[in-house]
Design a protein around this motif. Structure first.
Motif, PDB file in Angstrom:
ATOM      1  N   GLY A   1      63.495  42.339  41.561  1.00  0.00           N
ATOM      2  CA  GLY A   1      63.689  40.929  41.903  1.00  0.00           C
ATOM      3  C   GLY A   1      64.120  40.808  43.344  1.00  0.00           C
ATOM      4  O   GLY A   1      64.677  41.746  43.930  1.00  0.00           O
ATOM      5  N   ASP A   2      63.885  39.648  43.918  1.00  0.00           N
ATOM      6  CA  ASP A   2      64.221  39.430  45.320  1.00  0.00           C
ATOM      7  C   ASP A   2      65.727  39.374  45.518  1.00  0.00           C
ATOM      8  O   ASP A   2      66.481  38.939  44.641  1.00  0.00           O
ATOM      9  CB  ASP A   2      63.588  38.126  45.815  1.00  0.00           C
ATOM     10  N   ALA A   3      66.146  39.792  46.705  1.00  0.00           N
ATOM     11  CA  ALA A   3      67.577  39.821  47.033  1.00  0.00           C
ATOM     12  C   ALA A   3      68.022  38.546  47.735  1.00  0.00           C
ATOM     13  O   ALA A   3      68.965  38.565  48.524  1.00  0.00           O
ATOM     14  CB  ALA A   3      67.883  41.042  47.903  1.00  0.00           C
ATOM     15  N   ASP A   4      67.337  37.425  47.460  1.00  0.00           N
ATOM     16  CA  ASP A   4      67.678  36.165  48.131  1.00  0.00           C
ATOM     17  C   ASP A   4      68.444  35.205  47.237  1.00  0.00           C
ATOM     18  O   ASP A   4      68.637  34.037  47.579  1.00  0.00           O
ATOM     19  CB  ASP A   4      66.405  35.495  48.644  1.00  0.00           C
ATOM     20  N   ASP A   5      68.857  35.676  46.054  1.00  0.00           N
ATOM     21  CA  ASP A   5      69.641  34.890  45.099  1.00  0.00           C
ATOM     22  C   ASP A   5      68.842  33.742  44.484  1.00  0.00           C
ATOM     23  O   ASP A   5      69.416  32.771  43.990  1.00  0.00           O
ATOM     24  CB  ASP A   5      70.916  34.340  45.753  1.00  0.00           C
ATOM     25  N   SER A   6      67.525  33.863  44.476  1.00  0.00           N
ATOM     26  CA  SER A   6      66.711  32.844  43.813  1.00  0.00           C
ATOM     27  C   SER A   6      66.523  33.153  42.326  1.00  0.00           C
ATOM     28  O   SER A   6      66.199  32.258  41.544  1.00  0.00           O
ATOM     29  CB  SER A   6      65.345  32.734  44.492  1.00  0.00           C
ATOM     30  N   TYR A   7      66.729  34.413  41.939  1.00  0.00           N
ATOM     31  CA  TYR A   7      66.662  34.810  40.537  1.00  0.00           C
ATOM     32  C   TYR A   7      68.051  35.199  40.055  1.00  0.00           C
ATOM     33  O   TYR A   7      68.835  35.789  40.793  1.00  0.00           O
ATOM     34  CB  TYR A   7      65.706  35.990  40.346  1.00  0.00           C
ATOM     35  N   ASP A   8      68.334  34.902  38.797  1.00  0.00           N
ATOM     36  CA  ASP A   8      69.634  35.201  38.212  1.00  0.00           C
ATOM     37  C   ASP A   8      69.529  36.534  37.475  1.00  0.00           C
ATOM     38  O   ASP A   8      68.931  36.624  36.400  1.00  0.00           O
ATOM     39  CB  ASP A   8      70.037  34.083  37.244  1.00  0.00           C
ATOM     40  N   PHE A   9      70.120  37.577  38.051  1.00  0.00           N
ATOM     41  CA  PHE A   9      70.027  38.910  37.470  1.00  0.00           C
ATOM     42  C   PHE A   9      70.901  39.075  36.233  1.00  0.00           C
ATOM     43  O   PHE A   9      70.813  40.101  35.559  1.00  0.00           O
ATOM     44  CB  PHE A   9      70.393  39.961  38.518  1.00  0.00           C
ATOM     45  N   THR A  10      71.736  38.098  35.930  1.00  0.00           N
ATOM     46  CA  THR A  10      72.520  38.174  34.698  1.00  0.00           C
ATOM     47  C   THR A  10      71.679  37.801  33.475  1.00  0.00           C
ATOM     48  O   THR A  10      72.159  37.889  32.345  1.00  0.00           O
ATOM     49  CB  THR A  10      73.738  37.243  34.781  1.00  0.00           C
ATOM     50  N   THR A  11      70.426  37.389  33.693  1.00  0.00           N
ATOM     51  CA  THR A  11      69.552  37.008  32.576  1.00  0.00           C
ATOM     52  C   THR A  11      68.524  38.095  32.266  1.00  0.00           C
ATOM     53  O   THR A  11      67.464  37.799  31.700  1.00  0.00           O
ATOM     54  CB  THR A  11      68.812  35.697  32.914  1.00  0.00           C
ATOM     55  N   LEU A  12      68.827  39.326  32.626  1.00  0.00           N
ATOM     56  CA  LEU A  12      67.892  40.416  32.386  1.00  0.00           C
ATOM     57  C   LEU A  12      67.904  40.916  30.945  1.00  0.00           C
ATOM     58  O   LEU A  12      67.084  41.763  30.584  1.00  0.00           O
ATOM     59  CB  LEU A  12      68.188  41.592  33.324  1.00  0.00           C
ATOM     60  N   GLY A  13      68.809  40.408  30.126  1.00  0.00           N
ATOM     61  CA  GLY A  13      68.905  40.863  28.742  1.00  0.00           C
ATOM     62  C   GLY A  13      67.596  40.753  27.967  1.00  0.00           C
ATOM     63  O   GLY A  13      67.147  41.738  27.346  1.00  0.00           O
ATOM     64  N   PRO A  14      66.925  39.588  27.955  1.00  0.00           N
ATOM     65  CA  PRO A  14      65.653  39.486  27.222  1.00  0.00           C
ATOM     66  C   PRO A  14      64.573  40.437  27.742  1.00  0.00           C
ATOM     67  O   PRO A  14      63.754  40.940  26.957  1.00  0.00           O
ATOM     68  CB  PRO A  14      65.251  38.020  27.439  1.00  0.00           C
ATOM     69  N   PHE A  15      64.559  40.691  29.042  1.00  0.00           N
ATOM     70  CA  PHE A  15      63.600  41.649  29.594  1.00  0.00           C
ATOM     71  C   PHE A  15      63.839  43.038  29.006  1.00  0.00           C
ATOM     72  O   PHE A  15      62.905  43.729  28.593  1.00  0.00           O
ATOM     73  CB  PHE A  15      63.730  41.708  31.118  1.00  0.00           C
ATOM     74  N   LEU A  16      65.110  43.443  28.982  1.00  0.00           N
ATOM     75  CA  LEU A  16      65.453  44.770  28.478  1.00  0.00           C
ATOM     76  C   LEU A  16      65.179  44.874  26.983  1.00  0.00           C
ATOM     77  O   LEU A  16      64.727  45.929  26.499  1.00  0.00           O
ATOM     78  CB  LEU A  16      66.920  45.072  28.785  1.00  0.00           C
TER      79      LEU A  16
ATOM     80  N   ARG B   1      76.532  42.138  43.131  1.00  0.00           N
ATOM     81  CA  ARG B   1      77.728  41.942  42.283  1.00  0.00           C
ATOM     82  C   ARG B   1      77.353  41.280  40.962  1.00  0.00           C
ATOM     83  O   ARG B   1      77.906  41.617  39.906  1.00  0.00           O
ATOM     84  CB  ARG B   1      78.765  41.108  43.038  1.00  0.00           C
ATOM     85  N   LYS B   2      76.420  40.338  40.985  1.00  0.00           N
ATOM     86  CA  LYS B   2      75.984  39.718  39.729  1.00  0.00           C
ATOM     87  C   LYS B   2      75.346  40.751  38.802  1.00  0.00           C
ATOM     88  O   LYS B   2      75.593  40.760  37.588  1.00  0.00           O
ATOM     89  CB  LYS B   2      74.979  38.603  40.019  1.00  0.00           C
ATOM     90  N   THR B   3      74.537  41.620  39.373  1.00  0.00           N
ATOM     91  CA  THR B   3      73.853  42.614  38.553  1.00  0.00           C
ATOM     92  C   THR B   3      74.823  43.623  37.964  1.00  0.00           C
ATOM     93  O   THR B   3      74.741  43.973  36.778  1.00  0.00           O
ATOM     94  CB  THR B   3      72.782  43.339  39.394  1.00  0.00           C
ATOM     95  N   ILE B   4      75.747  44.093  38.765  1.00  0.00           N
ATOM     96  CA  ILE B   4      76.744  45.051  38.259  1.00  0.00           C
ATOM     97  C   ILE B   4      77.614  44.392  37.194  1.00  0.00           C
ATOM     98  O   ILE B   4      77.978  45.019  36.188  1.00  0.00           O
ATOM     99  CB  ILE B   4      77.590  45.595  39.425  1.00  0.00           C
ATOM    100  N   GLY B   5      77.951  43.126  37.391  1.00  0.00           N
ATOM    101  CA  GLY B   5      78.698  42.405  36.366  1.00  0.00           C
ATOM    102  C   GLY B   5      77.915  42.306  35.064  1.00  0.00           C
ATOM    103  O   GLY B   5      78.492  42.417  33.966  1.00  0.00           O
ATOM    104  N   PHE B   6      76.601  42.115  35.179  1.00  0.00           N
ATOM    105  CA  PHE B   6      75.752  42.087  33.981  1.00  0.00           C
ATOM    106  C   PHE B   6      75.779  43.435  33.273  1.00  0.00           C
ATOM    107  O   PHE B   6      75.849  43.503  32.038  1.00  0.00           O
ATOM    108  CB  PHE B   6      74.322  41.712  34.382  1.00  0.00           C
ATOM    109  N   PHE B   7      75.734  44.535  34.018  1.00  0.00           N
ATOM    110  CA  PHE B   7      75.816  45.866  33.417  1.00  0.00           C
ATOM    111  C   PHE B   7      77.122  46.024  32.636  1.00  0.00           C
ATOM    112  O   PHE B   7      77.123  46.490  31.490  1.00  0.00           O
ATOM    113  CB  PHE B   7      75.753  46.948  34.499  1.00  0.00           C
ATOM    114  N   GLU B   8      78.210  45.644  33.262  1.00  0.00           N
ATOM    115  CA  GLU B   8      79.525  45.820  32.630  1.00  0.00           C
ATOM    116  C   GLU B   8      79.667  44.947  31.393  1.00  0.00           C
ATOM    117  O   GLU B   8      80.173  45.402  30.356  1.00  0.00           O
ATOM    118  CB  GLU B   8      80.622  45.506  33.648  1.00  0.00           C
ATOM    119  N   ASP B   9      79.238  43.712  31.465  1.00  0.00           N
ATOM    120  CA  ASP B   9      79.374  42.799  30.327  1.00  0.00           C
ATOM    121  C   ASP B   9      78.484  43.202  29.161  1.00  0.00           C
ATOM    122  O   ASP B   9      78.844  42.988  27.991  1.00  0.00           O
ATOM    123  CB  ASP B   9      79.034  41.366  30.749  1.00  0.00           C
TER     124      ASP B   9
END
Length: 450
Positions: free
Chosen positions: A85-100, A21-29
C-alpha cells in the motif's frame, strides 16, 4: 513470519511515520507476527530515518519507479504473505484483517475495491474516478476475462511465493495492472475486499501522472492481449474487405442513389490485406509470447502451429501466388484484346485488383510461415558424446591406479620399517663381538684338552 507490509517510498516524510505506526499497532492488536518494509526509492527528505524510528525496516531500491520499488520490497520481505500500500496515508493499514483472512483461506491475491468500500470526497480526481479507473478496469476484464472491479487499487495482499513466480517485469505504475493480468492468466485464486480511500496527507503533488501513467496501463493491457490488439480488429477488416470485394468484383453495387464501384474495390482490397496482416501478427505475437513465457501456453495455438507447418504455409502461399500471376496474365490478355490501348478502369481493375491482392497475400503467408518456423528454433546444449564401455573402462583404470598407489605406499612403508630394523640389529652385533676370542679358545680347546 506471517505478514510483511511493503510500502514504496519517495519523499514521504509527511506521512510515512504515521503509516508505519498504524501498521505496527495493527500487528500488536491482532497478534500477528509481522513487519513493515519501506522500499525507499531514493528519498532526500529524511523519510528513511523517520520510518526506522517508527519501527520499520528500510530497504533501499536503486532502480526508479513504482513497480521497481515494490518488487525490491517484495523480494526483501520475510513474511509468507505480503500486503502492499502507498505510504501517503490514503489507505488504512489497520483494515488488513479481511485481506489476511482471505489469504489464510487459500487465496493467492486479494485485491481492494475502492468503488465498493468508498471513496472519500477529494480522495480521487473526478477524471480518475469516473473515466480512467472504470475504463481501464473494464478493458482489463474484457481482454483477460478477469472479474476484478478495481484493477488499480493500491491496497492489496498476496502470497509472496505465488507472486514471485509470475516474474513481474514492469517498473512503473503499470505494475498494478501486470500483477492482476498475469495472476488471471495463470488461473490464480483472486478475491476482492471492499476498502476505503481517503485524501492523502501530503502537501506536495502526487507522483502519478494522469495521461502518461494512464497510457502506460492501457499500452500494457493491449500488448498482453494479441487477441484484442491484432486478431479481432484483423478479422473485422478481413471480413468487411472480403465481402465488399466479392460483391463488387462482378459489377457495381447500388444502395439507393449511391453506387459502389472499382474505387470501393480498391479500398476493400486494402482492408483485406491489412486485416490479414493483423491476423498474422496476432499469431506471431502469441507464438513468441508463449515461448518466452510472457503468456501462458495455449493448446489451440500450438495445435494450429503443429498442423500448419512450414511446408503447408509455403504450399498455400505458392497457390495464392499462382492465382495472382494467372490473374495478371489474364489482365495482359485483356489489354492485348484492346490492342494495348486505353482500357475502361471499371473492367480492367476488376481483374488487376484481386490478382494483386492474391499476390500480396501469398508472400505474407510464406513470410509468416518462415518466421513462425524461425521462432520454433530452440537453442539446445547437447551433452558430450561418451561411450558407456569406455566410461566404465575409465572407472576401472582409475580404481586400479588408486589400488596400485596404495600398494606402493604400503610397500614403501614396509621397506622403511625393514631398514630401521637392520639399523637396530647392528649395535647388537657389535656388542657380541668381544665374545669372539672366547669362542675361538673354546673351539681350540682348553689347556688341559690340548
Amino acid at each position: 513470519m506471517e505478514l510483511s507490509v511493503v510500502m514504496p517510498c519517495l519523499n514521504e516524510a509527511e506521512t510515512v511515520e504515521t503509516c508505519v505506526r498504524k501498521t505496527i499497532g495493527f500487528f500488536e492488536d491482532s497478534g500477528i507476527d509481522g513487519e513493515v518494509v519501506i522500499a525507499d526509492n531514493g528519498s532526500t527528505d529524511g523519510s528513511q530515518q523517520l520510518a526506522r524510528d517508527a519501527g520499520a525496516r528500510v530497504v533501499p531500491v536503486v532502480d526508479k519507479g513504482y513497480g521497481n520499488a515494490l518488487m525490491g520490497g517484495i523480494r526483501a520481505a520475510r513474511g509468507k504473505y505480503v500486503a502492499m500500500g502507498d505510504a501517503d496515508d490514503s489507505y488504512d493499514f489497520t483494515t488488513l484483517g479481511p485481506f489476511l483472512d482471505e489469504l489464510r483461506d487459500g487465496a493467492d491475491l486479494v485485491m481492494g475495491n475502492r468503488f465498493k468500500g468508498g471513496i472519500a470526497p477529494g480522495a480521487m480526481p473526478p477524471l480518475h474516478r469516473y473515466l480512467g479507473n472504470p475504463v481501464l478496469s473494464f478493458v482489463g476484464r474484457l481482454f483477460f476475462g478477469s472479474k476484478i472491479g478495481d484493477f488499480h487499487c493500491g491496497l492489496r495482499a498476496f502470497d509472496r511465493d505465488a507472486i514471485l513466480r509470475l516474474g513481474l517485469q514492469t517498473g512503473g505504475m503499470e505494475f498494478a495492472s501486470e500483477m492482476v493480468v498475469k495472476a488471471t492468466l495463470q488461473k490464480y485464486d483472486i478475491r476482492e475486499v471492499p476498502t476505503t480511500l481517503s485524501p492523502d496527507g501530503r502537501t506536495r503533488a502526487p507522483h502519478l501522472n494522469t495521461w502518461r501513467d494512464g497510457w502506460r496501463h492501457l499500452r500494457f493491457l493491449m500488448l498482453y492481449s494479441p487477441r484484442w490488439l491484432f486478431l479481432i480488429p484483423g478479422l473485422v477488416f478481413m471480413t468487411l474487405g472480403l465481402l465488399a470485394g466479392v460483391a463488387i468484383s462482378t459489377g457495381p453495387v447500388r444502395i439507393g442513389a449511391i453506387a459502389f464501384d472499382v474505387d470501393t474495390l480498391v479500398g476493400a482490397s486494402a482492408a483485406l490485406v491489412i486485416g490479414f496482416q493483423a491476423v498474422l501478427f496476432a499469431l506471431l505475437t502469441k507464438v513468441y509470447a508463449m515461448q518466452e513465457g510472457f503468456l501462458p501456453h495455449d493448446r489451440r495455438v500450438q495445435r494450429l502451429i503443429d498442423w500448419w507447418g512450414l511446408e503447408r504455409g509455403l504450399l498455400t502461399g505458392g497457390l495464392l501466388a499462382i492465382a495472382g500471376l494467372a490473374g495478371l496474365v489474364a489482365s495482359l490478355l485483356h489489354w492485348r484484346g484492346h490492342s494495348f490501348g486505353e482500357l475502361d478502369p471499371r473492367d480492367s481493375l476488376r481483374i488487376v485488383v484481386p490478382s494483386a491482392t492474391a499476390l500480396v497475400m501469398s508472400f505474407q503467408v510464406m513470410f509468416a510461415s518462415l518466421f513462425v518456423s524461425i521462432l520454433g528454433i530452440r537453442r539446445r546444449q547437447h551433452p558430450p558424446l561418451t561411450d558407456a564401455a569406455e566410461e566404465a573402462a575409465g572407472v576401472v583404470d582409475a580404481a586400479a591406479h588408486k589400488v596400485a598407489g596404495e600398494r606402493r605406499t604400503v610397500a614403501a612403508g614396509a621397506d622403511t620399517a625393514a631398514a630401521d630394523g637392520e639399523e637396530a640389529e647392528k649395535p647388537a652385533a657389535d656388542a657380541a663381538e668381544p665374545a669372539e676370542p672366547a669362542e675361538v679358545a673354546e673351539a681350540a680347546g682348553t689347556p688341559d684338552e690340548r
